[in-house]
Design a protein around this motif. Structure first.
Motif, mmCIF file in Angstrom:
data_model
loop_
_atom_site.group_PDB
_atom_site.id
_atom_site.type_symbol
_atom_site.label_atom_id
_atom_site.label_comp_id
_atom_site.label_asym_id
_atom_site.label_seq_id
_atom_site.Cartn_x
_atom_site.Cartn_y
_atom_site.Cartn_z
ATOM 1 N N GLY A 161 0.815 -1.208 0.000
ATOM 2 C CA GLY A 161 0.000 0.000 0.000
ATOM 3 C C GLY A 161 0.844 1.250 0.000
ATOM 4 N N GLU A 162 2.120 1.103 -0.384
ATOM 5 C CA GLU A 162 3.036 2.249 -0.417
ATOM 6 C C GLU A 162 3.135 2.793 -1.836
ATOM 7 N N HIS A 163 3.216 4.116 -1.958
ATOM 8 C CA HIS A 163 3.451 4.734 -3.271
ATOM 9 C C HIS A 163 4.882 4.407 -3.700
ATOM 10 N N PRO A 168 14.595 -4.405 -2.988
ATOM 11 C CA PRO A 168 15.536 -3.863 -3.980
ATOM 12 C C PRO A 168 16.020 -2.464 -3.658
ATOM 13 N N LEU A 169 15.130 -1.685 -2.993
ATOM 14 C CA LEU A 169 15.580 -0.358 -2.591
ATOM 15 C C LEU A 169 14.950 0.015 -1.261
ATOM 16 N N ASP A 170 15.774 -0.089 -0.211
ATOM 17 C CA ASP A 170 15.312 0.200 1.149
ATOM 18 C C ASP A 170 15.614 1.662 1.487
ATOM 19 N N GLY A 171 14.623 2.342 2.041
ATOM 20 C CA GLY A 171 14.828 3.741 2.418
ATOM 21 C C GLY A 171 14.319 4.696 1.360
ATOM 22 N N SER A 172 13.232 4.278 0.698
ATOM 23 C CA SER A 172 12.749 5.036 -0.477
ATOM 24 C C SER A 172 12.507 6.514 -0.188
ATOM 25 N N SER A 173 12.167 6.828 1.085
ATOM 26 C CA SER A 173 11.893 8.248 1.380
ATOM 27 C C SER A 173 13.180 9.076 1.314
ATOM 28 N N ASN A 174 14.327 8.406 1.218
ATOM 29 C CA ASN A 174 15.608 9.120 1.142
ATOM 30 C C ASN A 174 16.069 9.372 -0.293
ATOM 31 N N ILE A 180 15.706 5.359 16.844
ATOM 32 C CA ILE A 180 14.269 5.107 16.811
ATOM 33 C C ILE A 180 13.600 6.361 16.253
ATOM 34 N N ASN A 181 12.461 6.188 15.585
ATOM 35 C CA ASN A 181 11.730 7.361 15.098
ATOM 36 C C ASN A 181 10.874 7.887 16.254
ATOM 37 N N ALA A 182 11.444 8.829 17.003
ATOM 38 C CA ALA A 182 10.837 9.304 18.261
ATOM 39 C C ALA A 182 9.498 10.001 18.046
ATOM 40 N N ARG A 224 20.472 8.591 16.800
ATOM 41 C CA ARG A 224 20.564 8.731 15.344
ATOM 42 C C ARG A 224 19.282 8.190 14.722
ATOM 43 N N TRP A 225 18.855 8.738 13.555
ATOM 44 C CA TRP A 225 17.756 8.171 12.782
ATOM 45 C C TRP A 225 17.944 8.564 11.315
ATOM 46 N N VAL A 226 18.217 7.563 10.450
ATOM 47 C CA VAL A 226 18.548 7.843 9.050
ATOM 48 C C VAL A 226 17.367 7.553 8.126
ATOM 49 N N ALA A 227 16.348 6.822 8.673
ATOM 50 C CA ALA A 227 15.143 6.451 7.906
ATOM 51 C C ALA A 227 15.469 5.488 6.764
ATOM 52 N N ALA A 228 16.544 4.751 6.900
ATOM 53 C CA ALA A 228 16.879 3.648 6.003
ATOM 54 C C ALA A 228 17.528 2.575 6.868
ATOM 55 N N MET A 229 16.848 1.418 6.977
ATOM 56 C CA MET A 229 17.346 0.355 7.861
ATOM 57 C C MET A 229 18.772 -0.027 7.516
ATOM 58 N N VAL A 230 19.090 -0.034 6.198
ATOM 59 C CA VAL A 230 20.446 -0.423 5.782
ATOM 60 C C VAL A 230 21.490 0.459 6.457
ATOM 61 N N ILE A 252 21.809 0.356 19.157
ATOM 62 C CA ILE A 252 20.560 -0.394 19.105
ATOM 63 C C ILE A 252 19.608 0.345 18.173
ATOM 64 N N PHE A 253 18.984 -0.398 17.262
ATOM 65 C CA PHE A 253 17.980 0.113 16.319
ATOM 66 C C PHE A 253 16.626 -0.479 16.708
ATOM 67 N N MET A 254 15.611 0.390 16.729
ATOM 68 C CA MET A 254 14.273 -0.086 17.120
ATOM 69 C C MET A 254 13.219 0.440 16.150
ATOM 70 N N LYS A 291 6.432 -2.011 11.330
ATOM 71 C CA LYS A 291 6.525 -1.484 9.960
ATOM 72 C C LYS A 291 7.411 -2.375 9.088
ATOM 73 N N LEU A 292 8.505 -2.877 9.672
ATOM 74 C CA LEU A 292 9.482 -3.593 8.859
ATOM 75 C C LEU A 292 8.974 -4.976 8.475
ATOM 76 N N ARG A 293 9.427 -5.446 7.289
ATOM 77 C CA ARG A 293 8.972 -6.728 6.778
ATOM 78 C C ARG A 293 9.924 -7.828 7.241
ATOM 79 N N TYR A 299 12.300 -10.017 4.128
ATOM 80 C CA TYR A 299 13.397 -9.434 3.321
ATOM 81 C C TYR A 299 13.965 -8.166 3.925
ATOM 82 N N GLU A 300 13.613 -7.868 5.164
ATOM 83 C CA GLU A 300 14.286 -6.795 5.917
ATOM 84 C C GLU A 300 14.793 -7.354 7.241
ATOM 85 N N ALA A 301 13.871 -7.780 8.118
ATOM 86 C CA ALA A 301 14.278 -8.183 9.465
ATOM 87 C C ALA A 301 15.139 -9.440 9.468
HETATM 88 P P1 AFP Z 1 10.843 2.565 2.761
HETATM 89 O O1 AFP Z 1 11.777 1.709 1.996
HETATM 90 O O2 AFP Z 1 9.409 2.358 2.404
HETATM 91 O O3 AFP Z 1 11.264 4.001 2.789
HETATM 92 O O4 AFP Z 1 10.915 2.104 4.276
HETATM 93 C C1 AFP Z 1 12.170 2.110 4.856
HETATM 94 C C2 AFP Z 1 11.974 1.467 6.194
HETATM 95 O O5 AFP Z 1 11.282 0.270 6.044
HETATM 96 C C3 AFP Z 1 13.305 1.237 6.883
HETATM 97 O O6 AFP Z 1 14.365 1.127 5.988
HETATM 98 C C4 AFP Z 1 13.466 2.459 7.771
HETATM 99 O O7 AFP Z 1 14.204 2.183 8.926
HETATM 100 C C5 AFP Z 1 12.024 2.802 8.119
HETATM 101 O O8 AFP Z 1 11.222 2.355 7.027
HETATM 102 C C6 AFP Z 1 11.835 4.284 8.276
HETATM 103 O O9 AFP Z 1 10.482 4.451 8.668
HETATM 104 P P2 AFP Z 1 9.967 5.923 9.000
HETATM 105 O O10 AFP Z 1 9.952 6.641 7.674
HETATM 106 O O11 AFP Z 1 8.590 5.692 9.573
HETATM 107 O O12 AFP Z 1 10.903 6.543 9.987
#
Ligand code: AFP
Length: 328
Positions: free
Chosen positions: A59-61, A112-118, A203-205, A237-243, A255-257, A270-272, A275-277
């Protein structure tokens, strides 16, 4: 001369740690990552920024680079003769290796591409992959529903100031930096180890009000620092990309949460898982760290759906243990 990724794979083959099909598959992943890196590096000049105008099963764009990276990954591994099927964050169902290609003994799962918002802000992004053995018989989504403990290989490629391939085949964690002058991945870290203690959390506070009580308690203690029960100050720290978060932890601990929150009670996080966790948990445990969902080790979770989500607490073992005990 430093060791190339291909030389590392050859050594693991000679040592009997992996077989030729897995050598071929991991070499293909390294090769296709260079194509993704090329798109990422050129960004706007390659016309890969912005929205794709489609949504994925999450359900993500989708971003253009999500779709392009997925296509590169599929094309990059389906011909190897090493895989019978593949599953991706960007594909509703698994893809059985086409009849044109020999089917191999493995399955591969990937984001294939983690952290799409970045992507559009030139912040770190990555590719995550996980390899398991293919069961006998026809391949379907159910073939992929194996515990993370069953992985034979896992890793990521981080596209940032450097392009770094990090991998485990079950005998430790190794990092390879892409030499842009030769196009080769050169070993830059071996036998990566995470210190059990840390003073850095991620963590995303902004989700504080949505967290369950044990997480609110733990983060409150981190913020209290030297004035609280943990008796030391912490950095965040919070980079918004799990990688990028996992890479930092493999390099210097932490520690990442991404906990379950009540924004959508149907989603345990949120995480899958697949193919992520799972691949990240495999890397973290191989480096001496720990990864749980707050209750059990992530690698021991029995999957029930291909795109199921999970809460994630991973990194330095002492802090992961602490926050996990708060849940029980
Ligand atoms: P996207 O790949 O959809 O951007 O999600 C990245 C992610 O699954 C993971 O890599 C980040 O740690 C987490 O989402 C960031 O989530 P928030 O945007 O809610 O902080």
């Amino acid at each position: 001369m430093s060791k190339t990724f291909e030389q590392f794979l050859s050594e693991q083959l000679t040592a009997g740690v992996i077989d030729q099909q897995l050598v071929n598959l991991l070499a293909a992943v390294a090769q296709l990552s260079k194509q993704i890196n090329d798109k990422v590096t050129n960004g706007a000049l390659a016309g890969v920024l912005g929205a794709a105008g489609t949504d994925n099963i999450q359900g993500e764009h989708q971003k253009k680079l999500d779709v392009i990276s997925n296509e590169i990954f599929v094309r990059g591994v389906q011909w190897t003769g090493s895989v019978s099927g593949m599953a991706s964050e960007e594909m509703d169902h698994c893809l059985v290796t086409p009849d044109a290609y020999r089917r191999g003994k493995y399955l591969i799962l990937f984001d294939p591409l983690d952290g799409s918002s970045n992507i559009d802000i030139n912040a770190p992004i990555g590719t995550i992959f996980s390899v398991t053995k293919a069961p006998k018989g026809e391949i379907s989504d159910e073939s992929f529903l194996q515990k993370g403990r069953k992985q034979v290989a896992a890793g990521y490629v981080m596209y940032s100031a450097q392009t770094i391939l990090t991998v485990t085949v079950g005998k430790g964690v190794y990092m390879f930096t892409l030499d842009l002058s030769t196009g080769q991945y050169i070993m830059s870290k071996e036998a990566v180890h995470i210190a059990p203690s840390t003073a850095e959390f991620a963590i995303n506070a902004s989700n504080w009000r949505h967290w369950e009580r044990p997480v609110q308690r733990y983060v409150q203690e981190l913020l209290e620092g030297i004035n609280g029960p943990l008796d030391k100050n912490f950095n965040m720290r919070w980079v918004a990309a799990m990688v990028a978060e996992v890479h930092r932890i493999l390099c210097r601990g932490g520690i990442f949460m991404y906990p379950k929150d009540n924004r959508d009670p149907t989603k345990p996080g949120k995480l899958r898982l697949m193919y992520e966790a799972n691949p990240m948990a495999f890397l973290i445990e191989q480096a001496g760290g720990r990864a749980t969902n707050g209750y059990e080790n992530i690698l021991d979770i029995q999957p029930t759906k291909l795109h199921e989500r999970v809460a994630v607490f991973l990194g330095s073992s002492e802090e992961v243990h602490r926050v996990t005990t708060y849940h029980i």
